[in-house]
Design a protein around this motif. Structure first.
Motif, PDB file in Angstrom:
ATOM      1  N   GLU A   1      57.889-117.307  13.480  1.00 12.03           N
ATOM      2  CA  GLU A   1      56.245-118.290  14.715  1.00 12.03           C
ATOM      3  C   GLU A   1      56.775-119.400  14.099  1.00 12.03           C
ATOM      4  N   PRO A   2      57.696-119.941  15.740  1.00  9.45           N
ATOM      5  CA  PRO A   2      58.110-120.919  15.999  1.00  9.45           C
ATOM      6  C   PRO A   2      56.867-122.007  16.091  1.00  9.45           C
ATOM      7  N   GLY A   3      56.648-123.037  15.258  1.00 10.03           N
ATOM      8  CA  GLY A   3      55.827-124.198  14.822  1.00 10.03           C
ATOM      9  C   GLY A   3      54.926-123.812  14.176  1.00 10.03           C
ATOM     10  N   GLY A   4      55.250-122.826  13.709  1.00 14.28           N
ATOM     11  CA  GLY A   4      53.866-122.771  12.190  1.00 14.28           C
ATOM     12  C   GLY A   4      52.685-122.503  12.842  1.00 14.28           C
ATOM     13  N   GLN A   5      51.786-122.297  11.907  1.00 13.17           N
ATOM     14  CA  GLN A   5      50.118-122.507  11.461  1.00 13.17           C
ATOM     15  C   GLN A   5      49.485-122.837  13.469  1.00 13.17           C
ATOM     16  N   LEU A   6      50.047-123.956  13.902  1.00 18.07           N
ATOM     17  CA  LEU A   6      49.413-124.893  14.465  1.00 18.07           C
ATOM     18  C   LEU A   6      49.661-124.337  16.228  1.00 18.07           C
ATOM     19  N   MET A   7      50.944-123.342  16.179  1.00 20.03           N
ATOM     20  CA  MET A   7      50.552-122.606  17.591  1.00 20.03           C
ATOM     21  C   MET A   7      49.296-121.512  17.238  1.00 20.03           C
ATOM     22  N   ILE A   8      48.796-121.174  16.524  1.00 20.36           N
ATOM     23  CA  ILE A   8      47.723-120.709  17.001  1.00 20.36           C
ATOM     24  C   ILE A   8      46.038-121.412  16.651  1.00 20.36           C
ATOM     25  N   THR A   9      46.361-123.345  16.704  1.00 16.31           N
ATOM     26  CA  THR A   9      45.051-123.540  16.843  1.00 16.31           C
ATOM     27  C   THR A   9      44.951-124.393  18.123  1.00 16.31           C
TER      28      THR A   9
END
Length: 314
Positions: free
Chosen positions: A40-48
């Motif tokens: 998940e490139p970018g981590g949790q912020l990619m779903i924020t």
């Protein structure tokens, strides 16, 4: 092991605010970092969606755009960003080894771990469909958007209690859904919750469905003792049943707590193995914010730089 293989000065495992910040500092210190983004490139912020609490963005910014900015900044200074996942490590020797999903072996003098943590979810179809449309796993991140609105929190531990208390200062009513007849939270947190008038605790309660088409409009819950179903109108649904750090590949090598968070030495990002440093949500089970992750990414790069300097590698 191939003897002619290049040994990296600095390998960064994982992206997100911690990994990219570590990369910025490492690249500027001539450590020639290679960063593997993970699945998940970018981590949790990619779903924020909207990020409004990160300094420097007065009008807020979308999570994916923010991570794009972080990546560009890291690459500007020479970070080699590779879109692959590290699936195995061997941290036994002074030169550390890692392997990608495709089987490529990587050698590195120093390793910065920034693999993050993933929120645990209930597994409902409606939960997935309405994520960022009223469903969230972080009240501190997103609670502001629900000021003056009725919301629900799922969970019975300290995190759920903290999120309910935080939201109670913003929202007229907070429904706390607990599936048992007691909470797992510490006694003091339970007392605070039960003393807060606008937190309504629903015991023996589980969520069947989150209601709404384009955004959350309510929830259907069931009492797991009586099987009675109730629909409650809400605008925000917060899942607080815990996080799981993405650290499984390190379990044979690095010290971690019972949940899997990596343990670092006081006032540092050093792990129990020389030359291996941990940053971000992989080692932070308390704050879990983008800004604190970025801070520990900076610390990890500085710790790695000192390590490489003392070892005569840079």
């Amino acid at each position: 092991m191939a003897t002619d293989k290049e040994t990296l000065k600095c390998l960064i495992i994982g992206s997100g605010p911690a990994g990219y910040t570590a990369a910025v500092y490492a690249a500027r210190a001539n450590m020639d970092p290679v960063l593997y983004t993970g699945p998940e490139p970018g981590g949790q912020l990619m779903i924020t969606t909207d990020v409004e609490n990160y300094p420097g963005y007065p009008d807020g910014i979308m999570g994916p755009q923010m991570m794009e900015d972080f990546r560009k900044q890291a690459e500007r200074f020479g970070t080699d960003v590779r879109y692959e996942k590290i699936t195995k490590v061997d941290l036994s020797g002074p030169v550390h080894k890692a392997w990608t999903e495709s089987g490529e072996e990587i050698l590195a003098h120093s390793v910065i771990i920034s693999t993050g943590a993933s929120a645990k979810w209930l597994g409902l179809e409606s939960e997935k469909r309405l994520t960022n449309k009223g469903v969230s796993a972080c009240a501190v991140c997103d609670g502001f958007f629900f000021r003056g609105k009725e919301v629900a929190v799922v969970g019975g531990g300290d995190t759920a209690a903290e999120e309910a208390l935080y939201l109670s200062k913003l929202c007229p009513t907070v429904h706390l859904l607990v599936r048992r007849d007691e909470m797992r939270a510490s006694k003091i947190m339970q007392e605070r919750v039960l003393k807060t008038e606008n937190i309504k605790v629903h015991w023996h309660t589980e969520t069947e469905e989150i209601l709404g088409d384009e955004e959350v409009s309510g929830m259907r819950v069931v009492n797991n003792q009586t099987q009675e179903r109730t629909e409650i109108p809400i605008s925000g649904f917060f899942v607080a049943i815990g996080h799981k750090p993405n650290t499984d590949i390190f379990k044979d090598w690095l010290d971690m707590d019972g949940t899997g968070y990596l343990i670092t030495k006081p006032k540092s990002t050093k792990t129990n193995i020389e030359g291996v440093f941990a940053s971000g949500d992989a080692q932070d089970n308390v704050y879990r914010q983008a800004v604190t992750a970025a801070g520990t990414g900076c610390m990890a790069a500085l710790d790695a730089e000192r390590y490489l300097t003392e070892a005569g590698i840079i």
